[in-house]
Design a protein around this motif. Structure first.
Motif, mmCIF file in Angstrom:
data_model
loop_
_atom_site.group_PDB
_atom_site.id
_atom_site.type_symbol
_atom_site.label_atom_id
_atom_site.label_comp_id
_atom_site.label_asym_id
_atom_site.label_seq_id
_atom_site.Cartn_x
_atom_site.Cartn_y
_atom_site.Cartn_z
ATOM 1 N N LEU A 76 12.104 -4.093 -4.874
ATOM 2 C CA LEU A 76 10.842 -4.215 -4.135
ATOM 3 C C LEU A 76 9.808 -3.177 -4.567
ATOM 4 O O LEU A 76 8.715 -3.122 -4.026
ATOM 5 C CB LEU A 76 11.100 -4.036 -2.621
ATOM 6 C CG LEU A 76 11.990 -5.085 -1.964
ATOM 7 C CD1 LEU A 76 12.273 -4.697 -0.517
ATOM 8 C CD2 LEU A 76 11.323 -6.459 -2.021
ATOM 9 N N ARG A 77 10.161 -2.345 -5.538
ATOM 10 C CA ARG A 77 9.226 -1.284 -5.945
ATOM 11 C C ARG A 77 8.001 -1.854 -6.629
ATOM 12 O O ARG A 77 8.084 -2.868 -7.311
ATOM 13 C CB ARG A 77 9.910 -0.353 -6.937
ATOM 14 C CG ARG A 77 11.009 0.449 -6.353
ATOM 15 C CD ARG A 77 11.918 0.903 -7.429
ATOM 16 N NE ARG A 77 11.408 2.065 -8.131
ATOM 17 C CZ ARG A 77 11.672 3.319 -7.770
ATOM 18 N NH1 ARG A 77 12.393 3.552 -6.714
ATOM 19 N NH2 ARG A 77 11.213 4.316 -8.470
ATOM 20 N N PRO A 78 6.892 -1.152 -6.472
ATOM 21 C CA PRO A 78 5.714 -1.570 -7.231
ATOM 22 C C PRO A 78 5.976 -1.408 -8.729
ATOM 23 O O PRO A 78 6.798 -0.585 -9.133
ATOM 24 C CB PRO A 78 4.617 -0.615 -6.756
ATOM 25 C CG PRO A 78 5.300 0.490 -6.039
ATOM 26 C CD PRO A 78 6.645 0.010 -5.625
ATOM 27 N N LEU B 25 0.835 -1.212 0.000
ATOM 28 C CA LEU B 25 0.000 0.000 0.000
ATOM 29 C C LEU B 25 0.868 1.261 0.000
ATOM 30 O O LEU B 25 0.361 2.373 -0.118
ATOM 31 C CB LEU B 25 -0.911 0.032 1.232
ATOM 32 C CG LEU B 25 -2.006 -1.021 1.336
ATOM 33 C CD1 LEU B 25 -2.736 -0.876 2.672
ATOM 34 C CD2 LEU B 25 -2.984 -0.892 0.172
ATOM 35 N N GLY B 26 2.188 1.070 0.187
ATOM 36 C CA GLY B 26 3.088 2.222 0.135
ATOM 37 C C GLY B 26 3.696 2.570 1.474
ATOM 38 O O GLY B 26 4.074 3.710 1.709
ATOM 39 N N VAL B 27 3.798 1.579 2.350
ATOM 40 C CA VAL B 27 4.372 1.823 3.678
ATOM 41 C C VAL B 27 5.764 1.205 3.740
ATOM 42 O O VAL B 27 5.915 -0.004 3.570
ATOM 43 C CB VAL B 27 3.499 1.194 4.788
ATOM 44 C CG1 VAL B 27 4.120 1.450 6.158
ATOM 45 C CG2 VAL B 27 2.073 1.748 4.732
ATOM 46 N N ALA B 28 6.784 2.038 3.969
ATOM 47 C CA ALA B 28 8.135 1.523 4.198
ATOM 48 C C ALA B 28 8.456 1.675 5.679
ATOM 49 O O ALA B 28 8.163 2.694 6.286
ATOM 50 C CB ALA B 28 9.153 2.284 3.362
ATOM 51 N N HIS B 29 9.032 0.641 6.252
ATOM 52 C CA HIS B 29 9.315 0.604 7.682
ATOM 53 C C HIS B 29 10.816 0.382 7.855
ATOM 54 O O HIS B 29 11.326 -0.673 7.506
ATOM 55 C CB HIS B 29 8.505 -0.555 8.287
ATOM 56 C CG HIS B 29 8.611 -0.698 9.769
ATOM 57 N ND1 HIS B 29 7.738 -1.481 10.489
ATOM 58 C CD2 HIS B 29 9.454 -0.172 10.672
ATOM 59 C CE1 HIS B 29 8.050 -1.422 11.774
ATOM 60 N NE2 HIS B 29 9.099 -0.645 11.908
ATOM 61 N N VAL B 30 11.510 1.389 8.341
ATOM 62 C CA VAL B 30 12.950 1.262 8.607
ATOM 63 C C VAL B 30 13.093 0.990 10.098
ATOM 64 O O VAL B 30 12.907 1.889 10.918
ATOM 65 C CB VAL B 30 13.715 2.544 8.215
ATOM 66 C CG1 VAL B 30 15.205 2.376 8.476
ATOM 67 C CG2 VAL B 30 13.459 2.902 6.750
#
Ligand SMILES: Nc1ncnc2c1ncn2[C@@H]1O[C@H](COP(=O)(O)OP(=O)(O)OP(=O)(O)O)[C@@H](O)[C@H]1O
Ligand SMILES: [Mg+2]
Length: 240
Positions: A104-106, A77-82
């Motif tokens: 990993l990009r859409p 959905l567009g959430v990146a978690h660092v």
């Protein structure tokens, strides 16, 4: 439309609630800080958004309810978690770490790979310089930049970063956070930042939530809140 909305979210580890009845919003292109002492529940909030802990209540990402979604679906959905502690592959080179993130990009973002890589390297030039170096051989600050760069190269709409400045010298910490703000401006992303250093967080965020013992103790625009206010609330960490 908000980028992220948490409505009465309670997050559990086994039977124990680590975060209770949390109400939190992140606006589109907003930089929001999560402050609070050790154990307050900051990391748990990010893990709840990423679907890594059991939650009740509602979480919406750009209006989509994420109930029942797996972590990969939420990421899509567009959430990146660092995560705290970097989230890089120490045995791989800087370039390989960046390439993996690009992979990993859409699908609809594939054509911008080269341009985005160039852009990220402009914000963090040291990564370009050390392209061929193993990630594990970078300094703490450089590894942190690499972790953020990896998050960005997945082309998120929301970037969640957990304590990117932990253990860094104040000047470098400030630089990294200011770059996050610049990236928000340039890329139009929304940023949820966990930061222990309240002074830094107030400098670079639009709004902050102060957590204490799993609950929101205060919500404020960063310009309204002063360090003196923070000292008066139950928040005691990282103000030096
Ligand atoms: N895997 C786990 N299993 C059980 N309890 C956990 C787990 N992870 C965290 N907790 C508990 O949940 C509460 C919130 O922890 P959390 O990691 O979210 O805090 P935090 O605000 O990120 O703290 P810190 O500043 O130390 O990173 C704490 O009481 C902690 O002990
Ligand atoms: Mg934490």
């Amino acid at each position: 439309m908000t980028a992220l909305a948490l409505r009465s979210v309670t997050a559990f580890y086994g039977g124990l609630a680590a975060v209770r009845d949390l109400e939190l919003t992140l606006g589109v292109k907003e930089v929001v800080g999560l402050l609070g002492p050790n154990g307050a529940g900051k990391t748990t909030v990010l893990r709840a958004v990423s679907g890594m802990v059991k939650t009740t209540g509602g979480i919406e990402v750009f209006g989509t309810d994420t109930a029942g979604m797996r972590t990969e679906q939420i990421a899509r959905l567009g959430v990146a978690h660092v995560p705290a502690g970097r989230g890089t592959f120490p045995e791989l080179t800087v370039q390989e770490n960046l390439d993996l993130a690009l992979g990993l990009r859409p699908r609809q973002e594939r054509h911008r790979r080269a341009a985005d890589l160039d852009s990220v390297l402009e914000y963090f030039p040291v990564l370009g310089e050390y392209r061929r170096r193993r990630a594990g051989a970078l300094s703490g600050g450089q590894q942190q930049m690499l972790a953020i760069a990896r998050g960005l190269l997945t082309r998120p709409r929301i970037l969640m970063v957990d304590e990117p400045t932990l253990g860094l010298a104040p000047q470098l910490a400030r630089e990294i956070l200011l770059q996050l703000r610049n990236l928000r401006d340039a890329w139009g992303i929304s940023v949820l930042l966990v930061e222990q250093n309240a002074a830094l967080a107030l400098d670079v965020t639009d709004r902050v939530y102060v957590l204490a013992a799993g609950r929101v103790d205060r919500v404020s625009t960063a310009s309204e809140l002063t360090l003196a206010d923070l000292a008066k609330s139950s928040y005691l960490g990282g103000t030096s």
